[in-house]
Enzyme design. Structure first.
Site, PDB file in Angstrom:
ATOM      1  N   GLY A 140      -6.065  15.963  24.000  1.00  0.00           N
ATOM      2  CA  GLY A 140      -5.503  16.072  22.655  1.00  0.00           C
ATOM      3  C   GLY A 140      -4.987  17.452  22.316  1.00  0.00           C
ATOM      4  O   GLY A 140      -4.301  17.618  21.309  1.00  0.00           O
ATOM      5  N   CYS A 175       6.380 -14.880  18.525  1.00  0.00           N
ATOM      6  CA  CYS A 175       7.624 -14.533  19.202  1.00  0.00           C
ATOM      7  C   CYS A 175       8.518 -15.763  19.283  1.00  0.00           C
ATOM      8  O   CYS A 175       8.067 -16.850  19.668  1.00  0.00           O
ATOM      9  CB  CYS A 175       7.331 -13.988  20.596  1.00  0.00           C
ATOM     10  SG  CYS A 175       8.809 -13.760  21.603  1.00  0.00           S
ATOM     11  N   CYS A 188       8.923 -16.527  23.443  1.00  0.00           N
ATOM     12  CA  CYS A 188       7.805 -16.941  24.293  1.00  0.00           C
ATOM     13  C   CYS A 188       6.623 -17.469  23.491  1.00  0.00           C
ATOM     14  O   CYS A 188       5.654 -17.946  24.041  1.00  0.00           O
ATOM     15  CB  CYS A 188       7.357 -15.785  25.189  1.00  0.00           C
ATOM     16  SG  CYS A 188       6.457 -14.495  24.303  1.00  0.00           S
ATOM     17  N   CYS A 214       9.254 -10.528  21.032  1.00  0.00           N
ATOM     18  CA  CYS A 214       8.431  -9.459  21.594  1.00  0.00           C
ATOM     19  C   CYS A 214       9.284  -8.220  21.810  1.00  0.00           C
ATOM     20  O   CYS A 214      10.410  -8.304  22.303  1.00  0.00           O
ATOM     21  CB  CYS A 214       7.872  -9.870  22.950  1.00  0.00           C
ATOM     22  SG  CYS A 214       6.737 -11.238  22.883  1.00  0.00           S
ATOM     23  N   CYS A 237       7.395 -10.548  27.588  1.00  0.00           N
ATOM     24  CA  CYS A 237       8.022 -11.756  27.066  1.00  0.00           C
ATOM     25  C   CYS A 237       8.601 -12.596  28.210  1.00  0.00           C
ATOM     26  O   CYS A 237       8.376 -13.800  28.289  1.00  0.00           O
ATOM     27  CB  CYS A 237       9.127 -11.366  26.084  1.00  0.00           C
ATOM     28  SG  CYS A 237       9.668 -12.700  25.007  1.00  0.00           S
TER      29      CYS A 237
END
Lengths: 256, 279
Positions: free
Chosen positions: B31, B239, B242, B264, B270
């Site tokens: 970080g 979606c 899909c 997606c 997808c």
């Protein structure tokens, strides 16, 4: 009684020029001290040295911390000093925009200190912010307005609320009424006096306005050219000035 | 110009060593933003110059590369960076998440969980999470070093005060291993829970000259309030291609009448699901 703030021989030089020289005093809990003097007399330099914004070249600034008793804030580590300035200290700037975040709402400004010391409950933070806006006479429906939409007097009151929300024990004020018109000044002084008495705050007020210290300060310190020329109880100094410069200062006040 | 005129992966070896040192330091201090001497790349700032340099530094000839832009393999940015490395490094490329060793991404984490040994490289526009609250770099560095992160919550407070909920939807600030507050690059906050993963995550900001990193299984917590907890939100639809209900969706306007369709954003995910259904 232990002093809250114990200042010993504080000096600050700007090169060969004197900022302030050899200043010593004790400030006791609940006491309000005024520092007066003309422009360039070293008042603000001294205040910034005491509040940790400037590092004094000589001397010690002892503060009676909650945990370890009297500690020298000059030699203290930076995280500790910054922690103090978020919790036990408050600093009210002359220009409110120096002390406020202008692009953050009034509520966020007041809440910042709370969040800085770990508050993580939105409802509580907001409730405290609302409470403090009320105490400084800003109506609760302005809580989501930005300080830029506030008048100068309101900004100054907001700055005070933002500083006092964590219940500090010592407040540094640098010309808190500077740049405000007299009626607004009067209300602000009233408010400050109420808060200082109610919360039992100790305060150091730097100003060139003798009326401000007459109203607020218990004790007075007069500075000239970086030196303290006279100290004493406020009424005593103002009513019976001993030093030539203090006499000049007192007699320079315009009578209406 | 012939292929052999380039050093492997465009950058010279000294530069790659310099970037690897920054990456190692970043991995050692999760970080923390490590400054590095970012190079001019043959693309404009904002197109992924940081990500490209990090990818170039970690890449070996045996690697298989995947590049996505907003989850898609076939958008301009993804295609041009993929071709850049095909040309300068000659590495194999793929569109399949599970076949890639190095995945460079802009604004998304692939839906499919990454495994150990995979590296995810992010393109980062502004690495400093405190930037829009505190303009001074000196001050923000000090705030990081002293762990003074109250200001980050002021931003979330402002969100709730203005919108009634934490409206920050992307680049949602996180706390890494209880220490550094980090900007996860502009990924949707839907992806934030996935930041704790098996793969190595490297973040490169070319213009801002910063690299930071998350080692595998690093503890990453999204900041929030007790009474307004973090929520990984997405469009409340399935979606349209899909039928997935668990993936992050893009909204598309598909005709002049304003008909909408959700699909997606991860094209590989997808396509894989559509193949499964067809089979």
């Amino acid at each position: 009684m232990t002093p809250l703030l114990s200042v010993e021989g504080v000096s600050k030089f700007y090169g060969s020029r004197i900022g302030c020289k050899d200043v010593s005093f004790d400030l006791f809990p609940g006491e309000v001290m005024g520092i007066v003097g003309e422009s360039g007399s070293g008042k603000s330099t001294l205040l910034n040295c005491l509040a940790g914004h400037l590092v004094p070249d000589q001397g010690t600034v002892g503060f009676d911390t909650r945990t370890d008793g009297l500690r020298d804030t000059v030699t203290m580590s930076e995280p500790e000093r910054r922690m103090l300035s978020r919790t036990d200290w408050a600093f009210v700037h002359q220009h409110a925009r120096d002390g406020l975040r202008m692009n953050v709402s009034a509520g966020g400004n007041v809440g910042e200190r709370l969040m800085a010391v770990g508050a993580r409950h939105y409802g509580d933070i907001r409730a405290q912010a609302t409470d403090w806006l009320g105490r400084v006479e800003i109506s609760a429906d302005r809580i989501d307005d930005r300080p830029s939409a506030f008048s100068g007097g309101m900004q100054q009151r907001l700055q005070i609320a933002r500083n006092l929300v964590t219940g500090p024990r010592l407040v540094f004020m640098d010309e808190p009424t500077g740049g405000l018109d007299v009626s607004v000044q009067a209300r602000l002084l009233d408010l400050l006096r109420g808060l200082v008495r109610e919360m039992g705050l100790s305060a150091i007020i730097v100003t060139h306005d003798l009326a401000v210290v007459r109203l607020l300060a218990d004790r007075l310190m007069v500075m000239k050219d970086g030196h303290v020329v006279e100290t004493g109880l406020t009424d005593q100094v103002l009513d019976d000035p001993q030093h030539g410069y203090t006499q000049l200062l007192v007699s320079s006040v315009l009578q209406v | 110009m012939k292929m052999s005129d380039y050093n492997f992966a465009y950058l010279d070896e000294q530069t790659k060593r310099m970037i690897r040192r920054a990456i190692l330091k970043g991995l050692a201090i999760p970080g923390y933003q490590v400054p590095f001497a970012s190079r001019e790349m043959p693309m404009p700032y904002g197109w992924g110059t940081g990500g490209v340099q990090v990818s170039a530094a970690v890449m070996v000839p045996e690697d298989t590369l995947k590049v996505i832009d907003q989850g898609a393999d076939d958008t301009t940015n993804a295609v041009s960076i993929r071709r850049f490395f095909e040309k300068t490094a000659g590495v194999a490329v793929t569109e399949h998440t599970d076949q890639a060793n190095v995945i460079q991404t802009r604004h998304r984490i692939p839906e499919q969980d990454l495994t150990e040994g995979q590296i995810l490289v992010y393109q980062v526009p502004i690495p400093e999470p405190l930037r829009f609250l505190e303009p001074s770099e000196v001050e923000t560095r000090k705030m990081h070093s002293l762990e003074e992160y109250g200001l980050m919550h002021v931003k979330l407070y402002e969100d709730i005060a203005q919108h009634g909920a934490i409206a920050t939807a992307y680049a949602y600030p996180v706390r890494v291993e209880g220490r550094y507050v980090m900007d996860p690059s502009p990924i949707p906050k839907f992806d934030n829970p996935k930041l704790t993963m098996a793969g190595i995550q490297l973040f490169g900001a070319g213009r801002e000259q910063r690299i930071y990193a998350l080692p595998p299984y690093t503890d990453v917590v999204s900041l929030d309030f007790e009474d307004f907890p973090f929520e990984a939100s997405k469009a409340d639809h399935a979606c349209g291609l899909c039928g997935a209900i668990d993936s992050y969706l893009d909204e598309l306007i598909v005709d002049d009448q304003g008909a909408r369709m959700f699909m997606c954003s991860d094209t590989d995910y997808c396509a894989g699901r559509q193949e499964e259904t067809a089979a």
